[in-house]
Each structure stands twice: as C-alpha cells, then as structure tokens.
Design a protein around this motif. Sequence first.
Motif, PDB file in Angstrom:
ATOM      1  N   ASN A 174       0.807  -1.205   0.000  1.00 21.67           N
ATOM      2  CA  ASN A 174       0.000   0.000   0.000  1.00 21.67           C
ATOM      3  C   ASN A 174       0.850   1.269   0.000  1.00 21.67           C
ATOM      4  O   ASN A 174       0.325   2.361   0.143  1.00 21.67           O
ATOM      5  N   ARG A 175       2.181   1.138  -0.106  1.00 21.29           N
ATOM      6  CA  ARG A 175       3.039   2.309  -0.132  1.00 21.29           C
ATOM      7  C   ARG A 175       3.103   2.883  -1.538  1.00 21.29           C
ATOM      8  O   ARG A 175       2.966   2.179  -2.526  1.00 21.29           O
ATOM      9  N   SER A 176       3.353   4.207  -1.615  1.00 25.29           N
ATOM     10  CA  SER A 176       3.573   4.811  -2.919  1.00 25.29           C
ATOM     11  C   SER A 176       4.972   4.445  -3.408  1.00 25.29           C
ATOM     12  O   SER A 176       5.860   4.108  -2.625  1.00 25.29           O
ATOM     13  N   HIS A 177       5.144   4.521  -4.713  1.00 24.37           N
ATOM     14  CA  HIS A 177       6.410   4.132  -5.333  1.00 24.37           C
ATOM     15  C   HIS A 177       6.819   5.195  -6.335  1.00 24.37           C
ATOM     16  O   HIS A 177       6.021   5.595  -7.187  1.00 24.37           O
ATOM     17  N   THR A 178       8.060   5.667  -6.232  1.00 24.53           N
ATOM     18  CA  THR A 178       8.539   6.692  -7.158  1.00 24.53           C
ATOM     19  C   THR A 178       8.775   6.084  -8.528  1.00 24.53           C
ATOM     20  O   THR A 178       9.608   5.177  -8.691  1.00 24.53           O
ATOM     21  N   LEU A 179       8.031   6.570  -9.498  1.00 28.01           N
ATOM     22  CA  LEU A 179       8.153   6.094 -10.872  1.00 28.01           C
ATOM     23  C   LEU A 179       9.231   6.868 -11.622  1.00 28.01           C
ATOM     24  O   LEU A 179      10.104   6.294 -12.263  1.00 28.01           O
ATOM     25  N   LEU A 180       9.180   8.194 -11.547  1.00 32.96           N
ATOM     26  CA  LEU A 180      10.144   9.064 -12.220  1.00 32.96           C
ATOM     27  C   LEU A 180      10.486  10.244 -11.312  1.00 32.96           C
ATOM     28  O   LEU A 180       9.625  10.737 -10.573  1.00 32.96           O
ATOM     29  N   LYS A 181      11.728  10.688 -11.387  1.00 31.48           N
ATOM     30  CA  LYS A 181      12.129  11.924 -10.709  1.00 31.48           C
ATOM     31  C   LYS A 181      13.135  12.632 -11.606  1.00 31.48           C
ATOM     32  O   LYS A 181      14.185  12.067 -11.941  1.00 31.48           O
ATOM     33  N   PHE A 182      12.802  13.844 -12.017  1.00 26.70           N
ATOM     34  CA  PHE A 182      13.635  14.576 -12.968  1.00 26.70           C
ATOM     35  C   PHE A 182      13.468  16.068 -12.737  1.00 26.70           C
ATOM     36  O   PHE A 182      12.649  16.505 -11.913  1.00 26.70           O
ATOM     37  N   SER A 183      14.247  16.866 -13.461  1.00 28.30           N
ATOM     38  CA  SER A 183      14.199  18.317 -13.286  1.00 28.30           C
ATOM     39  C   SER A 183      14.297  19.013 -14.631  1.00 28.30           C
ATOM     40  O   SER A 183      14.608  18.395 -15.657  1.00 28.30           O
ATOM     41  N   CYS A 184      14.045  20.317 -14.592  1.00 25.34           N
ATOM     42  CA  CYS A 184      14.135  21.163 -15.792  1.00 25.34           C
ATOM     43  C   CYS A 184      14.460  22.585 -15.346  1.00 25.34           C
ATOM     44  O   CYS A 184      13.871  23.075 -14.374  1.00 25.34           O
ATOM     45  N   PRO A 185      15.390  23.267 -15.989  1.00 27.01           N
ATOM     46  CA  PRO A 185      15.703  24.645 -15.602  1.00 27.01           C
ATOM     47  C   PRO A 185      14.473  25.556 -15.676  1.00 27.01           C
ATOM     48  O   PRO A 185      13.764  25.568 -16.688  1.00 27.01           O
ATOM     49  N   CYS A 186      14.229  26.303 -14.598  1.00 25.52           N
ATOM     50  CA  CYS A 186      13.074  27.215 -14.580  1.00 25.52           C
ATOM     51  C   CYS A 186      13.157  28.252 -15.684  1.00 25.52           C
ATOM     52  O   CYS A 186      12.129  28.694 -16.213  1.00 25.52           O
ATOM     53  N   LEU A 187      14.376  28.639 -16.036  1.00 25.97           N
ATOM     54  CA  LEU A 187      14.563  29.657 -17.075  1.00 25.97           C
ATOM     55  C   LEU A 187      13.944  29.217 -18.390  1.00 25.97           C
ATOM     56  O   LEU A 187      13.343  30.028 -19.115  1.00 25.97           O
ATOM     57  N   LEU A 188      14.059  27.923 -18.721  1.00 25.13           N
ATOM     58  CA  LEU A 188      13.481  27.421 -19.971  1.00 25.13           C
ATOM     59  C   LEU A 188      11.956  27.398 -19.907  1.00 25.13           C
ATOM     60  O   LEU A 188      11.282  27.624 -20.921  1.00 25.13           O
TER      61      LEU A 188
END
Length: 391
Positions: A332-346
């Motif tokens: 019943n726990r959540s599972h991280t599928l994806l974790k990523f980032s993107c520059p706010c400037l873009l």
Amino acid sequence: MLTTELNNVLKLGARCVRLAKGLACLKDTCQSWYQGHHRLANYSSQMYIEEYLDKEENSVYKTGVLQQETGAGLWTSFPVVTSLEQFEAEPISLDALRRAQTLPHKHNVHRRLVAKSKSMSRSFLENKRLAREELFAQRTLRKVRPRKLEQFATDLCLIAHGIRSACLVDTFAVQDPINLFSHVLANLRLKSATFADVVHWYDPSSLQSFIVNSRILQAFARKLLDDNAAVTYVLLDAFPTLLNSTPTTVLDIICVMNADMLESQANVSFSFVDGLTQDNLVPLAATLIGYPVAYVPISANQTSFLSGQPLDVYEAMVVPATSCTSSSPSSNRSHTLLKFSCPCLLAETNPELFPERVTRRLQSQFRQSLSSIGSSLLVHHHVEVMDRVAL
C-alpha cells in the motif's frame, strides 16, 4: 321529451364513469411517480441509469449519449459505451469502468469489467510476489536491504506490464550483473509469461545496468522518429538551450538495441558497445527511462551541471488504489516512478515546459496503464537550487 332527457342522463352518467376512471388512472400514475422518485432518491444513480436504459435501449445505443436528470431538475448528457463489442475492445481504465456502469444490467458488462480489472491488479501483485521471491533467493543480494529489493521488484513488474519502458538499476550494485540478471529474468520467464519481453542491458563503460521492455522500446523508437516533441532535450551549455530534435547518437543506439533484441529474442541480457561517454549515455538513459526532459552534456569531460540555477523538480509517484488488498503492508506504499528536473529559465519562455503542462503530460501518459493495475499517478512539483546536479 322524456326520451331526450333520459339520453342526456345516460350521457352524463357515462361521462362520470370516464371521469372516475381518469381519476383512478391519475392516482395510479401519481403513486408510480412517487414510488419511482422515492426509489431514485434512495437507490444509486447506477440503478436508475440501468432502468432507464432498459426502457430506452435502442435510442441510447444509436446516439451513444444518455441524459440523466440532476437534483436541480436539469438534464445533463454524457457518453456511454455504445456496444458490447466496443467494451470488449477497449483497454481497461477507470474511465471505462465509469462508462460501463451505464450499460444495461442484463449484459453484466460492468460486473465483467470490474472482474477483469481486479484480475489484472491481482496479476500485477502476483508477479510482484514472484519477482520479490526470486530476488530474495539470490545469494549475491543477501546483503542488500529488503526495502531496496522491494523497490526493484516493483520497478521490474512495472516494466513487465508495459507501464514504463525501462529503469536504471541504481538501488544496489553487484559484482556480476550480467550473470545475476540473466539468471533472475530467465527464472521469471519460466514462472510467468508477463516477463517474456523483459531484458537486461549492461554498459561496460559506466558499469550500469538497465532493465528494458523490448516490445515497448520498439514502439517508443518509432515514436521518437515520428515526433520530435516526444522528449524535450536540454543542452547543458553555460546557458541551457533546447535542442530541436532527438540527438542522432541516441537514435542510433536505440536502433542498434532493437536490432540486437530482434535478432536474439531468446537472450535475456545484452551489452552496449564499449566506450559510451556521458554526452551519449546521459540522454540515452533519460530517454530509455522515460523522462519528459532529458539533459545532454556538451562534452564527455564536462563536470559542472546547472550549478546554482533554479530547477523545476518533479517526482511522479505510483499510488495503489485502496481496493487492492494484500497481506503485505508494503503493497500500500507509494512508489517513485520518475524523478527529474528542468531549468526554470526554460519554462519561462517555453509553454510546453510550464509545470502545469508537464504535470498534465505525465498524468495523460500513465493514467490508463496505471488504472489497469488499480493504481494512479501523483505528481509532486517544487523549485530547488543545487550546487551541482547529478546526472
């Protein structure tokens, strides 16, 4: 004269009889309306819809739209499944479940759809149990924390069920990954046909392993060739910029992967060519894993990435439905599928990178596949500044 008056009396009597019958009919109608209204107020809208469809089946099936009375006395229209054949052909999803509730009860469509969805959910949990048992049985993994093996078992099943195309094995490290994963995947294929398309890819340059769904990767390769917007590639120059298309080296490597897997379909483990550098491997890994945004280093020797720059950070998590019952608390726990980032400037200058749009894109991408196993996607977003971003 007497005859005329007698006729008038008879006519008046006949009118009274008709009036009495009309009043009795009106009384019955009022009672039926009251009982129907009372039943509607006490029973679910599903029963009301099924009763309505039993009466109006032909018109509803022709139009594919059902009008339902709201509490305010207004009418609202919504689509319904127009045939049993359409239901059979549709992928299982929560939306399909809701639509199936409007089908006539005599077809038992809703019951069958719920049973099919529950069956797929049980299948996922059963395959996860098989993967977990197989991993825990490996002597080389006995020192790995159980929680990490549990996470990897979940990723393995998400790939096997076609929910994601690949994952990077970064929860633990082993000395002989080719031998280990070849043994694990071969055993899982014998126990469940769901793992038939799951293979292991090893990069000797970085010593990294990927678990890949060969069937999903083939379809994704075609999408990359047809749609330049499938993944947004960010060149990590002094000022990050967007690339107009998928890097050629990434496409070439994926095409070689697909060719190798088609040529040797019985194999469960493959290796990349030796000598891949970070300017090739980083965007390749992001593409395989399924990140909407992939970073591309400017060279093989670049060491500083996005230092001190505000980043939109996303974490997409699989949240199991409460209806999925299991004796294991971890199910019943959540599972991280994806974790990523993107520059706010873009994101400030490119609407497709607005946090709202990225979130909707993720929800749309995974909604149907996750609902088939009784789960949904929860996306967290926050802005973060780091001294150095690990790629």
